[in-house]
Each structure stands twice: as structure tokens, then as C-alpha cells.
Design a protein around this motif. Structure first.
Motif, short mmCIF file in Angstrom:
data_model
loop_
_atom_site.label_atom_id
_atom_site.label_comp_id
_atom_site.label_asym_id
_atom_site.label_seq_id
_atom_site.Cartn_x
_atom_site.Cartn_y
_atom_site.Cartn_z
N ARG A 253 -4.76 15.49 -53.14
CA ARG A 253 -5.78 15.15 -54.13
C ARG A 253 -7.02 16.04 -54.00
O ARG A 253 -7.64 16.40 -54.99
CB ARG A 253 -6.17 13.68 -53.98
N LEU A 254 -7.38 16.36 -52.77
CA LEU A 254 -8.54 17.24 -52.57
C LEU A 254 -8.26 18.62 -53.15
O LEU A 254 -9.15 19.24 -53.75
CB LEU A 254 -8.86 17.34 -51.08
N ARG A 255 -7.05 19.10 -52.96
CA ARG A 255 -6.70 20.44 -53.48
C ARG A 255 -6.63 20.45 -55.00
O ARG A 255 -6.76 21.51 -55.63
CB ARG A 255 -5.35 20.85 -52.89
N ALA A 256 -6.45 19.27 -55.61
CA ALA A 256 -6.30 19.20 -57.06
C ALA A 256 -7.62 19.14 -57.81
O ALA A 256 -7.64 19.18 -59.04
CB ALA A 256 -5.45 17.97 -57.43
N ILE A 257 -8.74 19.02 -57.10
CA ILE A 257 -10.04 18.97 -57.77
C ILE A 257 -10.28 20.27 -58.53
O ILE A 257 -10.21 21.36 -57.96
CB ILE A 257 -11.18 18.72 -56.76
N LYS A 258 -10.60 20.17 -59.81
CA LYS A 258 -10.74 21.36 -60.65
C LYS A 258 -12.19 21.77 -60.87
O LYS A 258 -12.46 22.92 -61.20
CB LYS A 258 -10.07 21.10 -62.01
N THR A 259 -13.11 20.86 -60.77
CA THR A 259 -14.51 21.19 -60.99
C THR A 259 -15.35 20.74 -59.81
O THR A 259 -15.09 19.70 -59.22
CB THR A 259 -15.04 20.51 -62.27
N TRP A 260 -16.34 21.56 -59.47
CA TRP A 260 -17.21 21.26 -58.33
C TRP A 260 -18.50 20.58 -58.75
O TRP A 260 -19.31 20.21 -57.92
CB TRP A 260 -17.52 22.55 -57.57
N GLN A 261 -18.71 20.41 -60.06
CA GLN A 261 -19.94 19.77 -60.53
C GLN A 261 -20.00 18.30 -60.13
O GLN A 261 -21.08 17.75 -59.91
CB GLN A 261 -20.07 19.91 -62.04
N SER A 262 -18.85 17.66 -60.03
CA SER A 262 -18.82 16.25 -59.68
C SER A 262 -19.30 16.01 -58.26
O SER A 262 -19.69 14.89 -57.91
CB SER A 262 -17.41 15.70 -59.86
N PHE A 263 -19.30 17.04 -57.42
CA PHE A 263 -19.74 16.87 -56.04
C PHE A 263 -21.22 16.54 -55.96
O PHE A 263 -21.66 15.89 -55.01
CB PHE A 263 -19.45 18.14 -55.24
N GLU A 264 -22.01 16.99 -56.94
CA GLU A 264 -23.44 16.71 -56.91
C GLU A 264 -23.71 15.22 -57.01
O GLU A 264 -24.49 14.66 -56.24
CB GLU A 264 -24.13 17.45 -58.06
N LEU A 265 -23.05 14.56 -57.96
CA LEU A 265 -23.22 13.12 -58.11
C LEU A 265 -22.53 12.37 -56.97
O LEU A 265 -23.04 11.36 -56.48
CB LEU A 265 -22.66 12.65 -59.45
N ALA A 266 -21.37 12.87 -56.53
CA ALA A 266 -20.62 12.19 -55.46
C ALA A 266 -21.36 12.23 -54.12
O ALA A 266 -21.09 11.40 -53.25
CB ALA A 266 -19.25 12.83 -55.32
N LEU A 267 -22.28 13.17 -53.96
CA LEU A 267 -23.01 13.27 -52.70
C LEU A 267 -23.80 11.99 -52.41
O LEU A 267 -23.93 11.59 -51.24
CB LEU A 267 -23.95 14.48 -52.75
N ILE A 268 -24.31 11.33 -53.45
CA ILE A 268 -25.16 10.15 -53.24
C ILE A 268 -24.36 8.96 -52.73
O ILE A 268 -24.70 8.39 -51.68
CB ILE A 268 -25.90 9.81 -54.55
N PRO A 269 -23.28 8.52 -53.39
CA PRO A 269 -22.51 7.41 -52.80
C PRO A 269 -21.87 7.79 -51.48
O PRO A 269 -21.64 6.92 -50.63
CB PRO A 269 -21.44 7.12 -53.87
N SER A 270 -21.61 9.09 -51.26
CA SER A 270 -21.03 9.52 -49.99
C SER A 270 -22.02 9.32 -48.84
O SER A 270 -21.64 8.90 -47.74
CB SER A 270 -20.60 10.98 -50.06
N LEU A 271 -23.29 9.61 -49.10
CA LEU A 271 -24.32 9.37 -48.08
C LEU A 271 -24.46 7.88 -47.78
O LEU A 271 -24.63 7.48 -46.63
CB LEU A 271 -25.66 9.94 -48.55
N LEU A 272 -24.38 7.06 -48.82
CA LEU A 272 -24.40 5.62 -48.60
C LEU A 272 -23.21 5.19 -47.76
O LEU A 272 -23.35 4.37 -46.85
CB LEU A 272 -24.39 4.88 -49.94
N LYS A 273 -22.06 5.78 -48.04
CA LYS A 273 -20.81 5.34 -47.41
C LYS A 273 -20.73 5.69 -45.93
O LYS A 273 -20.31 4.86 -45.11
CB LYS A 273 -19.62 5.98 -48.16
N VAL A 274 -21.08 6.93 -45.56
CA VAL A 274 -20.82 7.37 -44.19
C VAL A 274 -22.09 7.55 -43.35
O VAL A 274 -21.99 7.88 -42.16
CB VAL A 274 -20.02 8.70 -44.18
N VAL A 275 -23.25 7.33 -43.94
CA VAL A 275 -24.49 7.49 -43.18
C VAL A 275 -25.31 6.21 -43.17
O VAL A 275 -25.53 5.59 -42.12
CB VAL A 275 -25.34 8.66 -43.72
N ILE A 276 -25.76 5.78 -44.34
CA ILE A 276 -26.73 4.69 -44.41
C ILE A 276 -26.11 3.35 -44.02
O ILE A 276 -26.63 2.64 -43.15
CB ILE A 276 -27.34 4.62 -45.83
N VAL A 277 -25.00 2.98 -44.64
CA VAL A 277 -24.39 1.68 -44.35
C VAL A 277 -23.93 1.56 -42.90
O VAL A 277 -24.22 0.55 -42.23
CB VAL A 277 -23.22 1.39 -45.33
N PRO A 278 -23.21 2.54 -42.32
CA PRO A 278 -22.81 2.41 -40.90
C PRO A 278 -24.00 2.28 -39.95
O PRO A 278 -23.94 1.52 -38.99
CB PRO A 278 -22.03 3.70 -40.65
#
Length: 331
Positions: A237-262
Motif C-alpha cells: 500500500r505504501l508503494r502504491a501511493i501516487k501523490t505526495w500532497q496528501s502527506f502534508e495533511l496526514a502529518l497532523i493526525p500522524s503527530l497525534l497518533k505517534v507523539v502526542i497521545v502516547p
């Protein structure tokens, strides 16, 4: 600590890397078939085996409550963050915060209000649902003693049954573009027919029914095959990502997921007197990458697939970076 990290990273790197390498050589329909296999057979089999073979007596009192609290905390933070982003975007349209038409921040804030409802649902799911079953249970045996493994198992079962296949299905159907979200009885049907839920009930109520040693060994091997298959799907699934623009928005929930909440969970556990392996398990499980099941929910309810795939990528990388810090701070 180096040896512990090596054993923890090995299954993640090997199977995810294999998925990345095999992407160009596999049939187009293989990822979808593998996803369906995991949803209908793999995940229920894993939960059934865990429910049968685990002794929940030591942690049964409050581990499920902690897991549900983490789900509520993650969902609340994601929803509040989304509302803040929408407010900043609306204010930015009236008076831009940053100068320069080509500013990435300008473009990012300008696009927030134009996102579809499905992106909000994906944003919340990315921060809420954790891959405790495949990634969490693959790592914990390498960093905690076997006496405390029940904490990880029960947390994972609660997260999968209550989080992914109850709260997750409800949120996906509510924010998705599927016509099914208009019918409340369809949502109830989806919740009651989740295979993982029934697998847990069957496993729990058949704990005292003995099976032959050959069958038990076969089931245990099957669980590790399922975990390897899930990590393989991550790489594909990671290799199938076609656009990198979605990473900008995904960075925010990712920080919540692996940094702030833990970090919040670790500090909260310390405040209430919890330490050692139990505390580390709670931190690890609350900070595992975004669950693969979000991709299955995205297919069913037509959510933002790129945002969810990007979140899986970022949180997987974030786990590799944060795990040494968790071991140093909370073990």
C-alpha cells in the motif's frame, strides 16, 4: 537496548520491505484480495487464538477501559484539531497569514475548507485507529516480559473489537460518501456482523475446551502468518501511493497518533503509579501506526484513501523514531 530494538524492528523491516519490492511483480487485484482475506479470515483468526490462549485475570479490570479511553482521547483531539484547521482556513481566506503566493502554508490552509466530508472522517480514523494487532503484537514480545503479555493482548483485542469494528465502522459510515450512511439499520447490521467480534466471543467462551497440541501449534503459526501478511500489505500500500500532497495533511493526525497521545498516556500512567512493562505496553499500543483496517473501511465507505495511506506511511516511520524514546522514558 540495541538488541531489543533490533528484535522489534526485524519483522517490520523484513515484511514491509518485501511488500515494497514485490509491488511491481504482483497482480493488480492481489492487494484487494489480501485485504479481504485479512478482514474476513486473518484478523478473526488472530483474535480467536488470542482470546483462547491468553489469561486476562491480571489486567482484565482496567485494561479495556484504558484502551477505550485512548480511543476517546484520540478521537476528541483529532476532531478538535480538524475544527481548528477549518477555523484557521476560513480566517486565512479573509486575511492571509503568510506572504507569497507560492507559500506551501498558504496553499495548505486555502485547501482545508475545500476538502470533502470524507477527508474529515479519514483524518479522525487516521489518528484514532491503531495497528495493535499486527504491529503492536509483533513488537511487544521483544521488549516486555512474557508475564506482562496479557496487557498487550487484551489491549489489542479491545482496540480491534471496540475501536476498529465498532467506533471505526460508525465513523466511516457517518463521514463516508456511501449511501449506506443514510440508513441507521445498515450501520447496526454492519456492527453486529463484524467477523472479529464473533471470533472474540467464540474464542473467549471456548477457552476451557482443550485442543490437541498439533492444532494449538498450527493456530499459533497461523497467527504469525497473518501478521506477516498484514505487514506485507503495508509495504504494498505504501508503494502504491501516487501523490505526495496528501502527506502534508496526514502529518497532523500522524503527530497525534505517534507523539502526542502516547506521551499523554505515559505521563498519565506515571501519575497513577503505573510503571515498568505495563506502562510501556500502554504507551506502545497507543502509539502504534495507523491501522491497516482504515484502508478496508476506505474501500467500503469511499473515504480519502490517499490521506489514510499517507498516514500509515508517516506513523510507521514515526514508530521507528519514537520507540527508542519510549524505551528510554517509560520502560
Amino acid at each position: 537496548m540495541i538488541e531489543t530494538l533490533f528484535h522489534a524492528y526485524t519483522p517490520l523491516v523484513i515484511w514491509t520491505g518485501l511488500g515494497l519490492l514485490l509491488f511491481r511483480y504482483i497482480p493488480v487485484d492481489f492487494p484487494k484480495l489480501l485485504s479481504r482475506f485479512l478482514f474476513w479470515i486473518g484478523i478473526p483468526l488472530q483474535i480467536l487464538v488470542l482470546a483462547r490462549q491468553s489469561d486476562f485475570s491480571g489486567a482484565v479490570v482496567f485494561t479495556p477501559a484504558i484502551a477505550i479511553f485512548v480511543l476517546f482521547l484520540s478521537t476528541s483531539l483529532a476532531w478538535l484539531t480538524w475544527r481548528l484547521l477549518r477555523w484557521l482556513s476560513a480566517a486565512h481566506v479573509k486575511k492571509p497569514y503568510f506572504q507569497g503566493k507560492n507559500s506551501r502554508l498558504n496553499l495548505f490552509l486555502s485547501n482545508i475548507n475545500s476538502l470533502k466530508r470524507s477527508s474529515q472522517g479519514s483524518f479522525i480514523l487516521a489518528a484514532m485507529l491503531a495497528n495493535t494487532g499486527f504491529v503492536g503484537l509483533a513488537i511487544t514480545p521483544a521488549i516486555i516480559s512474557s508475564n506482562n503479555n496479557n496487557w498487550a493482548v487484551l489491549y489489542s483485542v479491545t482496540n480491534n473489537v471496540i475501536g476498529t469494528y465498532c467506533f471505526g465502522v460508525f465513523i466511516a459510515s457517518y463521514f463516508g460518501n456511501s449511501e449506506q450512511k443514510k440508513h441507521w439499520w445498515t450501520q447496526i447490521r454492519d456492527l453486529l456482523t463484524v467477523p472479529a467480534l464473533w471470533a472474540f466471543l467464540i474464542g473467549f467462551f471456548t477457552k476451557n475446551i482443550p485442543l490437541s497440541e498439533t492444532v494449538e501449534s498450527g493456530l499459533q503459526i497461523a497467527v504469525w502468518v497473518v501478521i506477516a501478511s498484514a505487514l506485507l500489505l503495508v509495504g504494498i500500500r505504501l508503494r502504491a501511493i501516487k501523490t505526495w500532497q496528501s502527506f502534508e495533511l496526514a502529518l497532523i493526525p500522524s503527530l497525534l497518533k505517534v507523539v502526542i497521545v502516547p506521551v499523554l498516556i505515559g505521563l498519565g500512567a506515571s501519575f497513577f503509579g503505573l510503571s515498568g512493562d505495563p506502562r510501556l505496553v500502554l504507551v506502545l499500543m497507543s502509539g502504534t501506526p495507523t491501522a491497516l483496517s482504515v484502508l478496508i473501511l476506505a474501500e467500503i465507505y469511499d473515504l480519502d484513501r490517499d490521506l489514510l495511506a499517507s498516514s500509515i506511511a508517516l506513523t510507521s516511520l514515526g514508530l521507528l523514531l519514537m520507540l527508542p524514546l519510549w524505551l528510554a522514558s517509560f520502560s
